[in-house]
Write a protein that holds these residues in place. Structure first.
Motif, mmCIF file in Angstrom:
data_model
loop_
_atom_site.group_PDB
_atom_site.id
_atom_site.type_symbol
_atom_site.label_atom_id
_atom_site.label_comp_id
_atom_site.label_asym_id
_atom_site.label_seq_id
_atom_site.Cartn_x
_atom_site.Cartn_y
_atom_site.Cartn_z
ATOM 1 N N LYS A 117 -20.956 -38.453 62.932
ATOM 2 C CA LYS A 117 -19.693 -38.153 62.260
ATOM 3 C C LYS A 117 -19.267 -36.711 62.499
ATOM 4 N N ASN A 118 -20.134 -35.903 63.107
ATOM 5 C CA ASN A 118 -19.781 -34.502 63.381
ATOM 6 C C ASN A 118 -19.555 -34.245 64.870
ATOM 7 N N HIS A 119 -19.256 -35.300 65.632
ATOM 8 C CA HIS A 119 -19.143 -35.079 67.073
ATOM 9 C C HIS A 119 -18.088 -34.040 67.428
ATOM 10 N N HIS A 120 -16.982 -34.031 66.670
ATOM 11 C CA HIS A 120 -15.895 -33.085 66.976
ATOM 12 C C HIS A 120 -16.345 -31.634 66.788
ATOM 13 N N LYS A 121 -17.412 -31.418 66.011
ATOM 14 C CA LYS A 121 -17.910 -30.059 65.768
ATOM 15 C C LYS A 121 -19.185 -29.761 66.559
ATOM 16 N N ALA A 122 -20.079 -30.762 66.636
ATOM 17 C CA ALA A 122 -21.435 -30.490 67.120
ATOM 18 C C ALA A 122 -21.743 -31.149 68.463
ATOM 19 N N GLY A 123 -20.845 -31.988 68.960
ATOM 20 C CA GLY A 123 -21.157 -32.706 70.192
ATOM 21 C C GLY A 123 -22.130 -33.842 69.941
ATOM 22 N N ALA A 124 -22.777 -34.311 71.009
ATOM 23 C CA ALA A 124 -23.715 -35.432 70.902
ATOM 24 C C ALA A 124 -25.139 -34.899 70.793
ATOM 25 N N ILE A 125 -26.105 -35.806 70.626
ATOM 26 C CA ILE A 125 -27.500 -35.382 70.453
ATOM 27 C C ILE A 125 -27.965 -34.573 71.666
ATOM 28 N N GLY A 126 -27.446 -34.935 72.841
ATOM 29 C CA GLY A 126 -27.849 -34.235 74.061
ATOM 30 C C GLY A 126 -27.565 -32.746 74.013
ATOM 31 N N ASP A 127 -26.567 -32.359 73.214
ATOM 32 C CA ASP A 127 -26.231 -30.943 73.106
ATOM 33 C C ASP A 127 -27.265 -30.166 72.295
#
Lengths: 439, 243
Positions: A117-127
């Motif tokens: 739910k935080n992709h717009h802020k934190a990116g994906a797990i790979g980041d």
């Protein structure tokens, strides 16, 4: 044995190899001519199925190291996210990215490059992966990071296990003050309103919407937006401030039987959705992280609600500029078919990371459909809409997309193919999905 | 923190037991023939649960060395659990006395001897718990696994006698009968779902038996009924059943 993904469609008779030791694991990778790694079986479709050899990694689930100062956890690939939460939330650390279920393995999260739910802020797990160890086709183990085997690293994050078997990884967590989320619920009457709400909520760490996919006409896109922030200690009710990182355990419920497929139909879902939308109370609340991130995990085996023949989760993402038109077309088509599901989720994603990783900047929509012939036809129609708007399908959910439709959505396939050709020229790592998609 | 010693620590069931005890806040000693193989588990247990864990070398067949093994521990654990077991291959055991001997010593002679050593030391102290993971296979000899079953029968009887002898000394003896368990041994076998426990279930049951004061424990209660039925079948009928 008979295996399937979480959607229980399709099934396949697979030879399962379940190594306990590192030596057994490496021997299996060396000996099997064709194999795919499998974690906790939460990919919905056929991504973790290989009839020749499916490698069950759930016994490889040890913590290898944790640094309390930096929040970096090193763990074996079969480690469950639920176990990470159990061990690390009480110490004030939370996964930087979490999908909607905690019953996934670390390796599975990386292979699907899951978003939250935080992709717009934190990116994906790979980041948030510092490095990983990958067993490749020639039997060697390669350490991959941004500065070491960078192309292999990038291809493995989201690579669906097709570059090799992830043995372990180092992931960075984020510090938290409490185990609670300060949540706000907002109602949106239609598609324009929900999209405006996402834009207005850009500064929130977590945003997600439940969307009524059977609403039509004026109500098309009717939705509830949930947004949240990690609660600070002083925001908690008095009785929870003493132990802010402790969540009282909840007893999970279990779906004991396969529901008859008829339980879910246009009328029951419409009634449910109306009720759900109508009864939602807009406003603020403090909820524990389990309720906010993993509401469905409280109902074990909820996939049995869809009956014996299983279901398909259809998740696509559309580029932002085409999202308004594309979403309207998709929702119109679904509502017209009357084939919607309880669990329709909308979310605005941030920019993606390329290769086979799913996210791209724009709106992602996820819908569940019982796996029946009519719905399989409907989904190919949705594929056409997605392709026409420049969107793509999420492989972690997919069980049925045609190779051509899949390929149109991913513009970085040549780079992925080049990495694979170098590291696995014989095509040792393969799944039913990769064969279907010509990967 | 009170410690638990787990003998035969590399098996799926042993790993689950170690986690259950560590989660309950108990320090854990993992004993295995190749103790370097459980070193990753030591790290895992300490990181997850914040307890102290260590690995020690242990050979259940070296009965003469058991006293020395306990001396070398430097302390007497509060709880000692034997998860040691070796199924062997029934067909081989039928023909090859050496193979049968290994199965018998691995499942009976060795575990009985090491738990007796622990229990005697605990009796001197006046407190302790020994737990033996035996098997429902010991409840009646069957054509399919009687070599293993007979050894487990011996172990079960031994634990029963030990419990009887030590009643009132402060030492408790618990017999655990798991039934089918989803482990590497049963992998590929189609066992009935209702009768098949997960390793974590066995672990939770063992911990619950210790805290709850049970003597003999069927991990899944239905096994008590199943075995009652199997035991009650007259021999002249049973011998023709080949189950």
């Amino acid at each position: 044995m008979m295996l399937a993904g979480w959607g229980r469609y399709p099934h396949a008779e697979c030879r399962v190899v379940a190594p306990r030791s590192r030596e057994e694991l490496l021997a299996a990778i060396g000996n099997e001519p064709s194999l795919i790694a499998r974690g906790n079986g939460r990919a919905y479709g056929d991504a973790a199925l290989n009839a020749d050899a499916t490698l069950d990694l759930r016994h490889r689930d040890r913590f290898v190291g944790f640094d309390d100062a930096t929040g970096v956890l090193e763990a074996e690939a079969g480690t469950l996210l639920a176990d990470m939460l159990d061990a690390l939330v009480p110490r004030g650390w939370f996964p930087a990215v979490t999908p909607g279920t905690k019953f996934v393995t670390l390796g599975g999260m990386l292979a699907a490059d899951v978003h939250g739910k935080n992709h717009h802020k934190a990116g994906a797990i790979g980041d948030h992966v510092e490095s990983l160890r990958l067993a490749v086709a020639d039997g060697s183990v390669r350490r991959c990071a941004r500065d070491e085997n960078p192309a292999l690293f990038a291809a493995t994050l989201g690579g669906m296990g097709l570059t090799g078997v992830i043995l372990s990884a180092r992931v960075k967590l984020r510090p938290i003050e409490t185990a609670y989320i300060r949540q706000e619920t907002l109602r949106a009457r239609d598609l324009d309103e929900i999209m405006a709400l996402f834009e207005a909520s850009r500064d929130w760490t977590y945003t997600v919407a439940w969307i009524d996919c059977l609403a039509r006409g004026r109500d098309l896109g009717r939705a509830l937006l949930y947004r949240g922030e990690h609660a600070r200690r002083e925001e908690l009710p008095d009785d929870r401030r003493a132990e802010p990182l402790r969540v009282p355990p909840r007893r999970p419920h279990r779906v004991p039987i396969d529901f008859p497929a008829l339980t879910l139909n246009r009328w029951s879902v419409t009634a449910f959705n109306r009720l759900y939308y109508g009864r939602a109370r807009p406003g603020a609340a403090i909820v524990d992280y389990d309720r906010f991130f993993y509401p469905l995990d409280a109902i074990l085996d909820w996939n049995r609600l869809y009956g014996r023949s299983g279901f398909v989760q259809y998740q696509c993402v559309l580029p932002k500029s085409a999202s308004r038109a594309g979403l309207a077309a998709l929702l119109e088509r679904v509502a017209a078919a009357g084939a919607g599901s309880f669990l329709s989720v909308l979310k605005l994603l941030g920019p993606g990371r390329g290769m086979l990783s799913f996210p791209m900047e724009g709106y992602t929509l996820a819908l569940d459909f019982p796996a029946d012939p009519a719905n399989l036809v409907l989904m190919t129609e949705l594929d056409a809409i997605v392709a026409a708007h420049g969107g793509r399908i999420y492989l972690a959910k997919d069980a049925r997309v045609a190779a051509a439709d899949f390929r149109r959505g991913y513009d970085d396939l040549a780079a992925f193919g080049a990495v694979r050709a170098a590291v696995d020229p014989g095509g040792k790592f393969a799944s039913l999905q990769s064969r279907r998609l010509g990967l | 923190m009170s410690a638990v010693l787990i003998l035969g620590a590399t098996s799926d069931i042993a790993r689950a037991i170690a986690r259950a005890y560590a989660k309950a806040g108990r320090d854990v000693i993992l004993a295995a023939r190749h103790h370097d193989r459980v070193a990753p588990d030591v790290t895992d247990l300490e990181l997850r649960y914040g307890i102290t864990a260590r690995a020690v070398e242990f050979d259940v067949l070296d009965t003469a060395g058991h006293a020395r093994f306990f001396d070398a521990l430097g302390m007497l654990p509060d709880t000692v659990i034997s998860v040691v077991g070796f199924m062997g291959d029934q067909a081989t055991s039928e023909r090859d006395p050496q193979a049968a001997d290994l199965v018998m010593r691995s499942n009976y002679v060795g575990p009985a001897a090491v738990l007796a050593e622990a229990a005697n030391r605990m009796a001197a102290r006046g407190a302790g718990v020994v737990i033996g993971i035996s098997s429902v296979a010991g409840e009646r000899g069957r054509a399919k696994n009687y070599v293993y079953g007979s050894a487990k029968a011996g172990f079960t009887a031994y634990l029963s006698g030990l419990r009887n002898r030590l009643a009132g000394t402060g030492v408790r003896v618990i017999t655990v009968l798991p039934g089918y368990v989803k482990t590497r041994i049963s992998e590929g076998l189609a066992t009935p779902r209702l009768l098949t426990a997960k390793p974590t279930e066995v672990a939770d049951a063992v911990l619950a038996a210790e805290t709850g004061g049970r003597d003999v424990l069927y991990v899944r209660p239905i096994w008590r009924l199943v075995m009652a039925v199997i035991r009650s079948i007259p021999e002249r009928i049973f011998k023709k059943m080949r189950i």
